[in-house]
Design an enzyme around this catalytic site. Structure first.
Site, PDB file in Angstrom:
ATOM      1  CG  ASN A  28      27.155  -9.614  -2.124  1.00  0.00           C
ATOM      2  OD1 ASN A  28      27.269 -10.510  -1.308  1.00  0.00           O
ATOM      3  ND2 ASN A  28      27.170  -8.336  -1.801  1.00  0.00           N
ATOM      4  CB  THR A  60      26.229 -13.736   8.650  1.00  0.00           C
ATOM      5  OG1 THR A  60      25.363 -14.657   8.108  1.00  0.00           O
ATOM      6  CG2 THR A  60      27.534 -14.380   9.115  1.00  0.00           C
ATOM      7  CB  SER A 102      33.560 -18.400  -7.398  1.00  0.00           C
ATOM      8  OG  SER A 102      33.175 -17.050  -7.497  1.00  0.00           O
ATOM      9  CE  LYS A 127      31.046 -11.694  10.175  1.00  0.00           C
ATOM     10  NZ  LYS A 127      30.063 -12.086   9.094  1.00  0.00           N
TER      11      LYS A 127
END
Lengths: 391, 391
Positions: free
Chosen positions: A386, A183, A391, A168
């Site tokens: 990004n 990540t 939010s 991923k």
């Protein structure tokens, strides 16, 4: 895409409510018997709790399971984060009859929130019940964050053994993983017979030319992790060459898929640097070009802006003679001896840049040093993803 | 903005049709008598012809004139480019009664097109006729490219002497200028009495903490140039401290103006890194944070995304203990001991990030090493400007 099970491994996933959208977010892979394991982890100083814990545990060279979640990176969460990961792996260990140290954790998602371990622990019985040899598609889906598609790749390791890679990653992608220090999450499962030493060595070499040679945004994550688990269940020993080729192909395919799925990405460019004195020099130049914001916006604009390519190469700190440089886009020379070939060549090059994927070659001399780097373009999609991610 | 003439210097500008929009694009500054000169130039390996020529000529420590154009960088243009710059400076030299070596060239604009010297040469008589002590505003306007405003700054060097700085730059801004090796162009004019040695030394020190400590996009130009010319016409010798303070203030103001005018920029963030073992370490961390695409998009999103700040700091290759880090936004602590202070603090910090300019502090230990770096945010404006710059 069609994939086959890897003898000795079962996979499953559930939704534990860690992601706000209710999609599956916890993935489990279990080896029927203790598997040989090798790991590569982020070299970022700021490492998430699951990274530190997995780093410790792979040292034994043995593992039974991988538990990975999306929605929460469990990074920068102090002792509470550490405890949450330990509690999670303990629950998994008890459920599958393994020792705690045999369960490797990995997390991806927002930084700074503590992993809600109790939500995972509640679902561990269901997760264990769902394990199946064909559960890898669910596993791949559950670890996605901003990914637009799940990422799997598979190769045979000679006759009789197979290697399945699940990855991923779409943002914060500029892996720099090392032994033991990723990540991007990548999990590689094979039923070939391997020993821990050769697994580590082959994994490091493959990461070096695949994940460590690709970039979406130049940012290295706190959570990057690559794990290779071997069940040996095929009872077939892969040769060093088979293992190396298989790993590099699977990792290369996953790396390309991550860059193609790079946040806001519309193109995949392979930046090939050739003719420098050393491979390390070529790597430094390729990395500098591949991470240049001006180059990446030009690629978004489908503009064969070779001036930006040369300017980026020139600031990489690697010596070359600008007067001897050639630049080719999709095989079309647009710069020869450091000067532009002409408007016609550039128009043809711009057509190449309209394709989904293409190769840009910078020939900077006649030395033996070369290196290839994958990068995405930088467009409005990247900014949208990004500037509003949290939010 | 109100500026005063610098005794001994006259300035002028004309339109020579190098820019497609017909705006003034050639600027000339002339010292009535040979001036003391010091220069800093891009460290990029790929240097434009005017940079190479100006680098050679500043070695004498003396100059009579600066001729600068926008619309064409004359970079990567081989011998034809070299000849075009030489022809231009020769015509200027003849017009003002100087020797060729006393005329310093500088160019900015598109890379790869040869400077159309004949267009400049035709206008040199008019350019010379327009020279006036108050012509600095025209000079500043003529060197602008994607700049939204001209950039000037002025300080007194003690009583009786003055320093006027004129700069341009909005993109490809991540200067790395050294002695002697800057498409930031900066011209500094003073009537203080200086010798060449102290001028060079003071200029290098000032560039180090101003232009070399600011970034719009992380890309170093082929044409970055900083020149300091001293006429000595005030007959007042500036003290070392006066010179150093004046240069650093003027250069700092110009650097801040460039970042504020950074392509698509909507905010100026000062990234202050403190508490590391060394200043070089602090500089490396500040630069990594200031050039992170994820940090810059978060700033565009007005999001106090401290996880991205910490992750960028952690990949700079400088040792620190993540558990001892503090992060403050506009003086508001949002991270303490490596963990988030809380949602309320972050909401207050987000209010700070809505301002035009603010300070972000990363306190990474208790050592003496600190460094401050200016950066802009990365938004849709940057993509718009740079995906279509050449077309």
């Amino acid at each position: 895409m069609s994939f086959e099970p890897v003898a000795g491994f079962r996979f499953g996933a559930v939704s534990a409510g860690i992601r706000k959208d209710g999609r599956i977010d916890v993935a489990l892979a279990v080896a029927d018997q203790p598997a040989v394991v090798a790991g590569m982890f982020t070299r970022n100083l700021v490492r998430a709790a699951p990274v530190d814990i997995a780093m410790q545990r792979v040292r034994s060279g043995r593992a039974r399971a991988v538990v990975a979640n999306s929605g929460c990176a469990n990074a920068c969460t102090g002792e509470a984060g550490w405890k949450a990961t330990l509690d999670t792996t303990r629950a998994v260990a008890e459920s599958i009859g393994a020792s705690e140290d045999e369960v490797l954790p990995a997390s991806t998602g927002v930084i700074g929130a503590v992993l809600p371990a109790h939500r995972i622990i509640e679902r561990v019985p269901e997760l264990s019940a769902r394990l199946s040899p064909k559960g890898y598609l669910d596993f791949a889906q559950a670890i996605c964050t901003t990914d637009r598609w799940p990422k799997l790749a598979q190769r045979k390791l000679g006759a009789g053994a197979t290697l399945l890679g699940i990855g991923k990653g779409a943002g914060m992608i500029h892996p720099d993983v090392g032994p033991p220090h990723a990540t991007m999450l990548v999990f590689l499962f094979t039923d070939a017979v391997l020993d821990a030493g050769e697994a580590s060595e082959a994994l490091a070499a493959s990461c070096d030319v695949t994940f460590n040679a690709c970039s979406v945004d130049g940012d290295t994550s706190t959570n990057d992790t690559v794990l290779l688990l071997s069940s040996g269940a095929s009872q077939r020993r892969a040769s060093r060459d088979e293992l190396s080729a298989g790993l590099t192909e699977v990792c290369g395919e996953l790396a390309r898929s991550m860059v193609a799925d790079g946040e806001g990405s519309t193109h995949v460019a392979e930046i090939r640097v050739r003719g420098l004195a050393t491979r390390d020099g070529a790597r430094a130049v390729a990395r500098t070009v591949a991470t240049s914001m001006l180059v990446k916006t030009a690629l978004f604009g489908k503009d064969a802006n070779w001036g930006r390519l040369l300017a980026a190469a020139g600031r990489a700190g690697v010596p070359f003679d600008p007067r001897e440089t050639q630049i080719l886009v999709g095989g079309i020379p647009i710069v020869r001896n450091g000067a532009p070939v002409g408007a016609e060549a550039e128009l043809k090059a711009n057509e190449v840049l309209a394709r989904d994927t293409y190769v840009i070659e910078l020939v900077l001399g006649s030395g033996p040093g070369d290196f290839a780097y994958l990068t995405s373009d930088l467009g409005h999609g990247y900014v949208d993803v990004n500037a509003g991610y949290r939010s």
